[in-house]
Design a protein around this motif. Structure first.
Motif, PDB file in Angstrom:
ATOM      1  N   UNK B  39       0.657  -1.270  -0.159  1.00 30.83           N
ATOM      2  CA  UNK B  39       0.066   0.068  -0.030  1.00 30.83           C
ATOM      3  C   UNK B  39       0.814   1.299   0.074  1.00 30.83           C
ATOM      4  N   UNK B  40       2.007   1.065  -0.201  1.00 34.19           N
ATOM      5  CA  UNK B  40       3.045   2.252  -0.216  1.00 34.19           C
ATOM      6  C   UNK B  40       3.226   2.744  -1.657  1.00 34.19           C
ATOM      7  N   UNK B  42       4.292   2.071  -5.783  1.00 32.98           N
ATOM      8  CA  UNK B  42       3.396   1.448  -6.964  1.00 32.98           C
ATOM      9  C   UNK B  42       3.920   0.329  -7.772  1.00 32.98           C
ATOM     10  N   UNK B  46       5.571  -3.777  -4.334  1.00 28.39           N
ATOM     11  CA  UNK B  46       4.796  -3.519  -3.160  1.00 28.39           C
ATOM     12  C   UNK B  46       3.339  -3.797  -3.650  1.00 28.39           C
ATOM     13  N   UNK B  50       0.651  -5.878  -1.495  1.00 29.02           N
ATOM     14  CA  UNK B  50      -0.604  -5.246  -0.893  1.00 29.02           C
ATOM     15  C   UNK B  50      -1.877  -6.241  -1.264  1.00 29.02           C
ATOM     16  N   UNK B  70     -13.256  -3.453   4.336  1.00 33.74           N
ATOM     17  CA  UNK B  70     -12.526  -2.327   4.691  1.00 33.74           C
ATOM     18  C   UNK B  70     -12.984  -1.772   6.182  1.00 33.74           C
ATOM     19  N   UNK B 240       0.349   6.068   3.383  1.00 32.00           N
ATOM     20  CA  UNK B 240       0.342   5.710   1.932  1.00 32.00           C
ATOM     21  C   UNK B 240      -0.809   6.438   1.307  1.00 32.00           C
ATOM     22  N   UNK B 241      -1.633   7.121   2.078  1.00 30.26           N
ATOM     23  CA  UNK B 241      -2.835   7.819   1.443  1.00 30.26           C
ATOM     24  C   UNK B 241      -2.914   9.115   1.961  1.00 30.26           C
ATOM     25  N   UNK B 242      -3.550  10.203   1.193  1.00 28.34           N
ATOM     26  CA  UNK B 242      -3.757  11.391   1.669  1.00 28.34           C
ATOM     27  C   UNK B 242      -2.291  12.091   2.143  1.00 28.34           C
ATOM     28  N   UNK B 243      -1.358  11.682   1.314  1.00 36.49           N
ATOM     29  CA  UNK B 243       0.065  12.267   1.756  1.00 36.49           C
ATOM     30  C   UNK B 243       0.370  13.683   1.833  1.00 36.49           C
ATOM     31  N   UNK B 244      -0.591  14.353   1.132  1.00 40.45           N
ATOM     32  CA  UNK B 244      -0.745  15.899   1.499  1.00 40.45           C
ATOM     33  C   UNK B 244      -0.900  16.656   2.647  1.00 40.45           C
ATOM     34  N   UNK B 251     -11.025   7.908   6.922  1.00 42.05           N
ATOM     35  CA  UNK B 251     -11.596   6.785   6.279  1.00 42.05           C
ATOM     36  C   UNK B 251     -10.882   5.482   6.732  1.00 42.05           C
ATOM     37  N   UNK B 252     -11.506   4.364   6.695  1.00 42.84           N
ATOM     38  CA  UNK B 252     -10.801   3.131   6.852  1.00 42.84           C
ATOM     39  C   UNK B 252     -10.502   2.185   5.946  1.00 42.84           C
ATOM     40  N   UNK B 253      -9.405   1.558   6.010  1.00 44.70           N
ATOM     41  CA  UNK B 253      -8.708   1.095   7.541  1.00 44.70           C
ATOM     42  C   UNK B 253      -7.807   2.206   7.754  1.00 44.70           C
ATOM     43  N   UNK B 254      -7.442   2.946   6.859  1.00 42.29           N
ATOM     44  CA  UNK B 254      -6.204   3.697   7.251  1.00 42.29           C
ATOM     45  C   UNK B 254      -6.304   4.636   8.578  1.00 42.29           C
TER      46      UNK B 254
END
Lengths: 87, 397
Positions: B39-40, B42, B46, B50, B70, B240-244, B251-254
């Motif tokens: 999940x990091x 691409x 990886x 994932x 999820x 690995x998500x919404x890195x900005x 949100x789940x599961x992050x």
């Protein structure tokens, strides 16, 4: 291959992996996107995120059909996504 | 029985052993073939990693009765998941109600929350480990119009194997607007939890017991009716998500999965659950383990000087049983069983002093037998035979 791709952008990679599995299941749905969908790094033009997106071939006939099929598949499986974009 | 190096492993309530061969194979394959960070990035390694994590998430969701994978967040173990739920939801001034069979994974966080201003009430349990449902209703209803924020339930007692009626307790929680947290460390993977049918509920699970995975796996899963938004993440970090954003994703599961996942462990967990599915499913394995448990209960109860604690035969239970043998301290008994007979078990208080008070076995504790999917009838006979010999010796306190 038309060279034109659609990208499904997800909030979480956990959803992206679910979507990839659903799109690759043989004969899972009449709405299954017809071309080999695969996970790729999200194009920089679409997002500054470091995640992956599900890329699929938009085909010759009309981008709308492939995109509609992808949306139908994701909705049918209850897989949340951010948006579908072309690049 | 001397001269036989064979082991009779009856400590599956601590961790299942042996694991199906595919578990170690899957873990090695993960490290060898798909060792990227799930999940990091691409790239292919990886993404391969994932996919393995996604496979484990799907398998756990199926095992727990969760429609949407999820809603499964992985964690290091059930204890981490319980802490995430308790500290994530409860605030000073809240009321939390828990049952008397609780493991210290529940009791210790609740003790700390009590110091922080959370009101903690304990449901009475019978000497067989059964929950007093009327008392549960009274406590969850609360006083002065203040009902409990959360009901914490030990699904299967790790001491005596008593099994809590989840459906009825979910009804208690629902009538008073409480969320239910189920500690399913002993039951997840073998009992049908049907989490989505439990209203507003969460289940803390471990991967290394009935799910037959390795240690270091577990997590927190949410029912369809759960309000995940009120669970404030205890651990924040990269997803690995919404890195900005420097905020933890909602949100789940992050939301509850900061930091790199235990890829090799989750590969093993998926293999463990896959083995269960391919060997008759959890219902068949549960029925077999319960038959062996009942055989242990009746065989040991018939020995002179033996006392068995927990549910009466035929009552709901999981594959865990506890006993004492007159004249033998638990520690001497465990040593004799191991050294002389190759019978491995756990003795003492089992990290559950409150449950032992309920059973009347505090502070001396009990010896605990817990068969698993690889336990045989011969193993059970051998264990009972060993105890018969030790009982005849008259003990060593």
């Amino acid at each position: 291959m038309s060279g034109r791709y659609g990208y499904v952008l997800f909030h979480t990679s956990a959803a992206a992996f679910r979507a990839e599995k659903a799109a690759r299941e043989p004969g899972a749905s009449g709405n299954r996107p017809s071309t080999g969908a695969r996970l790729v790094p999200t194009p920089r033009a679409l997002s500054s995120d470091c995640g992956v997106s599900l890329r699929f071939d938009l085909g010759e006939a009309g981008a709308g059909d492939a995109e509609r099929a992808m949306r139908a598949l994701l909705d049918a499986r209850g897989i949340p996504f951010d948006r579908i974009a072309e690049a | 029985m001397g001269g036989d190096d064979r082991i009779v492993y009856l400590d599956n309530a601590a961790t299942s052993w042996p694991k199906p061969a595919g578990v170690a194979d899957a873990m090695a394959a993960f490290l060898r073939d798909s060792g990227g960070n799930p999940g990091r990035s691409g790239h292919r390694l990886s993404i391969a990693a994932g996919r393995v994590v996604a496979e484990a998430r799907d398998a756990v969701a199926e095992a727990l009765g969760v429609g949407d994978p999820l809603r499964v967040a992985f964690a290091a173990n059930a204890t981490a998941a319980i802490n995430a739920a308790l500290f994530g939801v409860l605030r000073p001034g809240d009321l939390v109600v828990a049952d008397g069979m609780a493991h210290n994974a529940v009791a210790r966080p609740l003790t700390e929350l009590g110091r922080m201003g959370v009101s903690v009430k304990w449901i009475r349990c019978g000497r067989d480990g059964s929950i007093d449902l009327a008392h549960a209703e009274k406590l969850v209803r609360g006083t002065g119009g203040r009902a409990a924020r959360m009901l914490v339930v030990t699904h299967g007692s790790n001491v005596c194997g008593s099994l809590a009626p989840l459906g009825e307790l979910a009804g208690v929680a629902a009538r008073h607007g409480a969320t239910m947290l189920v500690d399913a460390a002993q039951t997840a993977g073998i009992e049908d939890l049907g989490l989505d049918s439990l209203g507003d509920a969460m289940v803390a699970f471990t991967g290394h017991k009935a799910m037959l995975g390795p240690g270091g796996t577990g997590g927190l899963a949410f029912s369809r009716g759960a309000d995940i938004g009120r669970v404030r993440p205890l651990v924040r970090g990269g997803t690995g998500s919404a890195s900005d954003s420097e905020d933890q994703p909602a949100f789940m599961p992050d939301r509850l999965e900061a930091g790199t996942a235990n890829g090799p462990g989750l590969a093993g967990l998926a293999a463990g659950l896959g083995w269960i599915a391919g060997n008759g499913g959890r219902g068949a394995i549960r029925d077999r383990e319960l038959r062996l448990t009942e055989a242990l209960v009746s065989g040991i109860a018939a020995l002179p000087g033996a006392a068995v604690y927990g549910p009466e035969p035929g009552r709901p239970r999981c594959a865990v049983m506890s006993f004492t043998l007159a004249g033998w301290s638990c520690s001497e008994l465990a040593l004799a069983l191991d050294e002389r007979y190759g019978v491995l078990c756990r003795v003492g208080l089992h990290c559950a002093p409150r449950a032992h008070r309920v059973l009347g076995t505090f502070p001396d504790g009990t010896a605990r037998f817990a068969p698993g999917p690889f336990t045989t009838e011969a193993d059970v006979e051998r264990a009972i035979g060993a105890l018969a010999e030790l009982a005849a010796e008259g003990g060593r306190a």
